[in-house]
Enzyme design. Sequence first.
Site, PDB file in Angstrom:
ATOM      1  N   HIS A  75       7.650 -11.662   4.606  1.00 50.81           N
ATOM      2  CA  HIS A  75       7.209 -11.172   3.291  1.00 50.81           C
ATOM      3  C   HIS A  75       8.410 -10.789   2.454  1.00 50.81           C
ATOM      4  O   HIS A  75       9.393 -10.258   2.962  1.00 50.81           O
ATOM      5  CB  HIS A  75       6.240  -9.978   3.419  1.00 50.81           C
ATOM      6  CG  HIS A  75       6.712  -8.875   4.306  1.00 50.81           C
ATOM      7  ND1 HIS A  75       6.673  -8.957   5.684  1.00 50.81           N
ATOM      8  CD2 HIS A  75       7.242  -7.667   4.030  1.00 50.81           C
ATOM      9  CE1 HIS A  75       7.153  -7.848   6.214  1.00 50.81           C
ATOM     10  NE2 HIS A  75       7.520  -7.042   5.224  1.00 50.81           N
TER      11      HIS A  75
ATOM     12  N   HIS B 194       9.547  -8.431  -0.658  1.00 53.36           N
ATOM     13  CA  HIS B 194       9.175  -7.285  -1.495  1.00 53.36           C
ATOM     14  C   HIS B 194       9.671  -7.552  -2.918  1.00 53.36           C
ATOM     15  O   HIS B 194      10.854  -7.872  -3.111  1.00 53.36           O
ATOM     16  CB  HIS B 194       9.869  -6.008  -1.012  1.00 53.36           C
ATOM     17  CG  HIS B 194       9.435  -5.490   0.319  1.00 53.36           C
ATOM     18  ND1 HIS B 194       8.532  -4.451   0.460  1.00 53.36           N
ATOM     19  CD2 HIS B 194       9.788  -5.850   1.579  1.00 53.36           C
ATOM     20  CE1 HIS B 194       8.361  -4.188   1.751  1.00 53.36           C
ATOM     21  NE2 HIS B 194       9.109  -5.020   2.455  1.00 53.36           N
TER      22      HIS B 194
ATOM     23  N   GLU C  18       8.703  -3.821  10.019  1.00 54.23           N
ATOM     24  CA  GLU C  18       7.418  -3.245  10.396  1.00 54.23           C
ATOM     25  C   GLU C  18       6.375  -4.320  10.707  1.00 54.23           C
ATOM     26  O   GLU C  18       5.675  -4.227  11.703  1.00 54.23           O
ATOM     27  CB  GLU C  18       6.946  -2.399   9.199  1.00 54.23           C
ATOM     28  CG  GLU C  18       5.983  -1.296   9.497  1.00 54.23           C
ATOM     29  CD  GLU C  18       5.579  -0.611   8.193  1.00 54.23           C
ATOM     30  OE1 GLU C  18       4.401  -0.749   7.807  1.00 54.23           O
ATOM     31  OE2 GLU C  18       6.439   0.034   7.562  1.00 54.23           O
TER      32      GLU C  18
ATOM     33  N   ILE D   7       0.812  -1.232   0.000  1.00 54.29           N
ATOM     34  CA  ILE D   7       0.000   0.000   0.000  1.00 54.29           C
ATOM     35  C   ILE D   7       0.842   1.277   0.000  1.00 54.29           C
ATOM     36  O   ILE D   7       0.321   2.357  -0.209  1.00 54.29           O
ATOM     37  CB  ILE D   7      -0.999   0.116   1.192  1.00 54.29           C
ATOM     38  CG1 ILE D   7      -0.391  -0.387   2.470  1.00 54.29           C
ATOM     39  CG2 ILE D   7      -2.340  -0.470   0.880  1.00 54.29           C
ATOM     40  CD1 ILE D   7      -1.109   0.141   3.693  1.00 54.29           C
TER      41      ILE D   7
HETATM   42  P1  AMP Z   1       8.660  -4.226   6.404  1.00 53.70           P
HETATM   43  O1  AMP Z   1       8.060  -5.077   7.505  1.00 53.70           O
HETATM   44  O2  AMP Z   1       9.755  -3.337   6.919  1.00 53.70           O
HETATM   45  O3  AMP Z   1       9.126  -5.070   5.235  1.00 53.70           O
HETATM   46  O4  AMP Z   1       7.520  -3.264   5.860  1.00 53.70           O
HETATM   47  C1  AMP Z   1       6.187  -3.711   5.752  1.00 53.70           C
HETATM   48  C2  AMP Z   1       5.608  -3.335   4.418  1.00 53.70           C
HETATM   49  O5  AMP Z   1       4.252  -3.739   4.403  1.00 53.70           O
HETATM   50  C3  AMP Z   1       5.643  -1.828   4.103  1.00 53.70           C
HETATM   51  O6  AMP Z   1       6.205  -1.633   2.801  1.00 53.70           O
HETATM   52  C4  AMP Z   1       4.155  -1.428   4.144  1.00 53.70           C
HETATM   53  O7  AMP Z   1       3.834  -0.413   3.226  1.00 53.70           O
HETATM   54  C5  AMP Z   1       3.475  -2.735   3.820  1.00 53.70           C
HETATM   55  N1  AMP Z   1       2.126  -2.850   4.369  1.00 53.70           N
HETATM   56  C6  AMP Z   1       1.752  -2.663   5.646  1.00 53.70           C
HETATM   57  N2  AMP Z   1       0.436  -2.883   5.805  1.00 53.70           N
HETATM   58  C7  AMP Z   1      -0.037  -3.205   4.578  1.00 53.70           C
HETATM   59  C8  AMP Z   1      -1.334  -3.535   4.065  1.00 53.70           C
HETATM   60  N3  AMP Z   1      -2.412  -3.573   4.857  1.00 53.70           N
HETATM   61  N4  AMP Z   1      -1.457  -3.815   2.736  1.00 53.70           N
HETATM   62  C9  AMP Z   1      -0.370  -3.777   1.931  1.00 53.70           C
HETATM   63  N5  AMP Z   1       0.884  -3.484   2.356  1.00 53.70           N
HETATM   64  C10 AMP Z   1       1.040  -3.186   3.659  1.00 53.70           C
END
Ligand code: AMP
Length: 133
Positions: free
Chosen positions: A93, A95, A88, A30
């Site tokens: 996950h 990317h 975060e 997002i």
């Molecule tokens: P990180 O855990 O550092 O890899 O970052 C988490 C990623 O998940 C970030 O790029 C956010 O923009 C993304 N993110 C968080 N919540 C959502 C959501 N509900 N839908 C899609 N992406 C998300």
Amino acid sequence: MASIFSRIVAGEIPSWKVAEDGRFYAFLDINPLAEGHTLVIPKKEVDYIFDLDSETYSGLWEFAARVAKAIEAAIPCKRVGVAVLGMEVPHTHIHLVPLQTEGDLDFRKEKKQLTPERFAAIAASIASEFNKQ
Ligand code: AMP
């Protein structure tokens, strides 16, 4: 408590889905670094990618490669870059980010602002390429 990504898999929180099978799920980030920035997750909730069991770990990368091919076909780019952060959201996950330059994979840069219609169109075009495989 279930992670936000487990809640997405369960359909409790909406997502821009691009691909799914029994074990894995892919959806648009997002806060994208580029149009087509996609997250690929195992449905099984494990925080740290290197704690996955080996079958899930290798299956996740195989599924991510298929999603990357679909992104390449749908989004004009030189190649698809890969990053694993997890700073975060404590649910493994990968990317996948379409790249024009190496700077496109800089997570400190300002994220793209896209309309819901644009997210929907991007997700549909990647999903369509994935479904052709
Ligand atoms: P990180 O855990 O550092 O890899 O970052 C988490 C990623 O998940 C970030 O790029 C956010 O923009 C993304 N993110 C968080 N919540 C959502 C959501 N509900 N839908 C899609 N992406 C998300």
